[in-house]
Design a protein around this motif. Structure first.
Motif, PDB file in Angstrom:
ATOM      1  N   GLY A   1      41.887  41.245  47.638  1.00  0.00           N
ATOM      2  CA  GLY A   1      40.864  40.959  46.647  1.00  0.00           C
ATOM      3  C   GLY A   1      41.501  40.448  45.366  1.00  0.00           C
ATOM      4  N   ILE A   2      40.844  39.511  44.698  1.00  0.00           N
ATOM      5  CA  ILE A   2      41.285  39.040  43.386  1.00  0.00           C
ATOM      6  C   ILE A   2      40.113  39.173  42.421  1.00  0.00           C
ATOM      7  N   SER A   3      40.231  40.096  41.496  1.00  0.00           N
ATOM      8  CA  SER A   3      39.235  40.258  40.442  1.00  0.00           C
ATOM      9  C   SER A   3      39.867  41.078  39.327  1.00  0.00           C
ATOM     10  N   THR A   4      39.176  41.183  38.208  1.00  0.00           N
ATOM     11  CA  THR A   4      39.694  42.031  37.136  1.00  0.00           C
ATOM     12  C   THR A   4      39.582  43.486  37.569  1.00  0.00           C
ATOM     13  N   VAL A   5      40.524  44.310  37.135  1.00  0.00           N
ATOM     14  CA  VAL A   5      40.493  45.742  37.429  1.00  0.00           C
ATOM     15  C   VAL A   5      40.676  46.482  36.115  1.00  0.00           C
ATOM     16  N   TYR A   6      39.699  47.325  35.778  1.00  0.00           N
ATOM     17  CA  TYR A   6      39.745  48.052  34.519  1.00  0.00           C
ATOM     18  C   TYR A   6      40.257  49.471  34.688  1.00  0.00           C
ATOM     19  N   TRP A   7      39.853  50.114  35.754  1.00  0.00           N
ATOM     20  CA  TRP A   7      40.364  51.439  36.042  1.00  0.00           C
ATOM     21  C   TRP A   7      40.119  51.808  37.496  1.00  0.00           C
ATOM     22  N   ILE A   8      40.889  52.785  37.961  1.00  0.00           N
ATOM     23  CA  ILE A   8      40.792  53.267  39.335  1.00  0.00           C
ATOM     24  C   ILE A   8      40.865  54.786  39.311  1.00  0.00           C
ATOM     25  N   ASP A   9      40.160  55.426  40.241  1.00  0.00           N
ATOM     26  CA  ASP A   9      40.228  56.881  40.293  1.00  0.00           C
ATOM     27  C   ASP A   9      40.187  57.336  41.741  1.00  0.00           C
ATOM     28  N   THR A  10      39.826  58.593  41.951  1.00  0.00           N
ATOM     29  CA  THR A  10      39.909  59.160  43.289  1.00  0.00           C
ATOM     30  C   THR A  10      38.904  58.567  44.263  1.00  0.00           C
ATOM     31  N   TRP A  11      37.912  57.871  43.757  1.00  0.00           N
ATOM     32  CA  TRP A  11      36.911  57.322  44.666  1.00  0.00           C
ATOM     33  C   TRP A  11      36.915  55.808  44.716  1.00  0.00           C
ATOM     34  N   TYR A  12      36.983  55.164  43.584  1.00  0.00           N
ATOM     35  CA  TYR A  12      36.764  53.728  43.640  1.00  0.00           C
ATOM     36  C   TYR A  12      37.505  52.987  42.531  1.00  0.00           C
ATOM     37  N   VAL A  13      37.468  51.689  42.652  1.00  0.00           N
ATOM     38  CA  VAL A  13      38.047  50.805  41.658  1.00  0.00           C
ATOM     39  C   VAL A  13      36.907  50.153  40.890  1.00  0.00           C
ATOM     40  N   GLU A  14      37.041  50.087  39.582  1.00  0.00           N
ATOM     41  CA  GLU A  14      36.056  49.342  38.797  1.00  0.00           C
ATOM     42  C   GLU A  14      36.647  47.965  38.505  1.00  0.00           C
ATOM     43  N   SER A  15      36.092  46.981  39.148  1.00  0.00           N
ATOM     44  CA  SER A  15      36.551  45.613  38.922  1.00  0.00           C
ATOM     45  C   SER A  15      35.350  44.743  38.593  1.00  0.00           C
ATOM     46  N   ASN A  16      35.633  43.526  38.189  1.00  0.00           N
ATOM     47  CA  ASN A  16      34.554  42.615  37.829  1.00  0.00           C
ATOM     48  C   ASN A  16      35.017  41.193  38.087  1.00  0.00           C
ATOM     49  N   ARG A  17      34.104  40.268  37.947  1.00  0.00           N
ATOM     50  CA  ARG A  17      34.401  38.865  38.198  1.00  0.00           C
ATOM     51  C   ARG A  17      35.317  38.330  37.101  1.00  0.00           C
ATOM     52  N   GLY A  18      36.486  37.836  37.484  1.00  0.00           N
ATOM     53  CA  GLY A  18      37.453  37.397  36.496  1.00  0.00           C
ATOM     54  C   GLY A  18      37.975  35.991  36.696  1.00  0.00           C
ATOM     55  N   LEU A  19      37.419  35.259  37.661  1.00  0.00           N
ATOM     56  CA  LEU A  19      37.845  33.889  37.936  1.00  0.00           C
ATOM     57  C   LEU A  19      36.783  32.907  37.464  1.00  0.00           C
ATOM     58  N   THR A  20      37.213  31.782  36.951  1.00  0.00           N
ATOM     59  CA  THR A  20      36.238  30.735  36.672  1.00  0.00           C
ATOM     60  C   THR A  20      35.743  30.165  37.993  1.00  0.00           C
ATOM     61  N   VAL A  21      34.592  29.547  37.943  1.00  0.00           N
ATOM     62  CA  VAL A  21      34.029  28.926  39.147  1.00  0.00           C
ATOM     63  C   VAL A  21      34.989  27.863  39.686  1.00  0.00           C
ATOM     64  N   SER A  22      35.559  27.088  38.779  1.00  0.00           N
ATOM     65  CA  SER A  22      36.483  26.036  39.180  1.00  0.00           C
ATOM     66  C   SER A  22      37.728  26.604  39.847  1.00  0.00           C
ATOM     67  N   ASP A  23      38.289  27.689  39.284  1.00  0.00           N
ATOM     68  CA  ASP A  23      39.475  28.298  39.878  1.00  0.00           C
ATOM     69  C   ASP A  23      39.170  28.851  41.262  1.00  0.00           C
ATOM     70  N   ALA A  24      38.024  29.539  41.384  1.00  0.00           N
ATOM     71  CA  ALA A  24      37.650  30.093  42.687  1.00  0.00           C
ATOM     72  C   ALA A  24      37.487  28.986  43.723  1.00  0.00           C
ATOM     73  N   TYR A  25      36.830  27.927  43.328  1.00  0.00           N
ATOM     74  CA  TYR A  25      36.625  26.797  44.249  1.00  0.00           C
ATOM     75  C   TYR A  25      37.949  26.185  44.679  1.00  0.00           C
ATOM     76  N   ASN A  26      38.837  25.961  43.719  1.00  0.00           N
ATOM     77  CA  ASN A  26      40.106  25.319  44.047  1.00  0.00           C
ATOM     78  C   ASN A  26      40.999  26.197  44.916  1.00  0.00           C
ATOM     79  N   ILE A  27      40.997  27.504  44.675  1.00  0.00           N
ATOM     80  CA  ILE A  27      41.745  28.422  45.536  1.00  0.00           C
ATOM     81  C   ILE A  27      41.154  28.406  46.940  1.00  0.00           C
TER      82      ILE A  27
END
Length: 302
Positions: A196-222
């Motif tokens: 997975g590629i996204s922003t990650v703010y924190w992680i704990d015993t259950w889950y990761v809190e991430s969010n959308r961190g790529l521009t549309v253009s970057d995601a498309y080109n990748i």
């Protein structure tokens, strides 16, 4: 009244100045495009290196990183497995374990195989960096006195997973599952492993809190360089792990399958189909030249 000569630029001089300005602007734009292209190549190369490392690890040790069981793990000098049920079961799927005994899910970034995936690759010397903080015998991301791991704690997010080469606060993590995976009462999984590629703010015993961190253009080109350039099909899809261990499409929806509902392009969309029901979803490059930070990606192990 005597004639007074007035100084000024000739048409030729003005033309030369305009040409110089045009060259400077063109050079800046070209330079910016070259920098962006280099960032995309670096990100693609990073994922390719991780895929190579995973395949090399499997060829050498017989199992995927994190998934290697006992007594093989200890025999090869890795941390012992099997302390937590489902940990190191050798089934070829990188899974986490919830607080319910035997309850495996590839979206739990906690006890289990997801955290030690990077530990195994680091100890094997197959990736750059050292990610050896995660442990097999404790709740992986609860190892600082019970508090969540954030970007500023000790250890921090970067001690558990590598930063993405694309920058922008994005990290590379691993998960397994599929579209619309749920965590309760029964995990839904297609048994496919992803980076997975996204922003990650924190992680704990259950889950990761991430969010959308790529521009549309970057995601498309990748996506285009690795796969088919479409957000909902192929080996690269616009999905990420959201807060609460939910698998979301990058348009913040949890539809269980690739969908063709009428989707309009907007300032917050990662993809759209021109608001035409039944049409294939495409990355929303028409919005702000694709520069809106609205996307995240999941890339299937190769």
């Amino acid at each position: 009244m005597p004639y007074q000569k007035k100084s000024g630029f000739t048409l030729v001089e003005l033309s030369i100045v305009l040409v110089i300005i045009g060259l400077i602007v063109g050079g800046v734009l070209v330079g910016r495009d070259l920098i962006k292209a280099a960032e995309i190549r670096a990100q693609v190369s990073q994922i390719e290196k991780y895929n190579t490392a995973v395949n090399t690890f499997k060829l050498k040790y017989g199992y995927l990183p994190g998934d290697i069981p006992e007594p093989a793990a200890s025999g090869f000098g890795f941390a012992a497995r099997g302390v937590i049920p489902g940990e190191g079961d050798g089934n070829g799927v990188i899974e986490g374990v919830g607080n319910v005994t035997g309850y495996n899910a590839g979206i739990f970034q906690n006890i289990g195989e997801l955290g030690v995936f990077w530990v195994d690759l680091s100890r094997a010397g197959m990736i750059d960096g050292s990610f050896r903080t995660a442990q097999t015998a404790v709740q992986t991301y609860n190892s600082v006195g019970g508090q969540e791991i954030t970007l500023s704690t000790t250890p921090n997010v970067g001690d558990f997973m590598p930063k993405a080469k694309i920058g922008g606060g994005n990290y590379v993590y691993v998960w397994s599952g599929g579209w619309g995976q749920t965590i309760w009462p029964t995990p839904q999984s297609n048994g496919v492993n992803y980076f997975g590629i996204s922003t990650v703010y924190w992680i704990d015993t259950w889950y990761v809190e991430s969010n959308r961190g790529l521009t549309v253009s970057d995601a498309y080109n990748i996506d285009k360089k690795i796969d088919d350039g479409l957000p909902q099909t192929g080996s690269v899809i616009a999905q990420y792990l959201d807060q609460g261990s939910l698998v979301k499409w990058a348009n913040n929806v949890t539809a269980s399958l690739p969908y063709t509902s009428a989707t309009a392009a907007s300032s917050t969309s990662c993809y759209d189909n021109g608001n035409t029901g039944g049409a294939v979803q495409q990355y929303s490059l028409s919005q702000n030249s694709g520069n809106n930070v609205n996307c995240a990606l999941s890339l299937r192990f190769q």
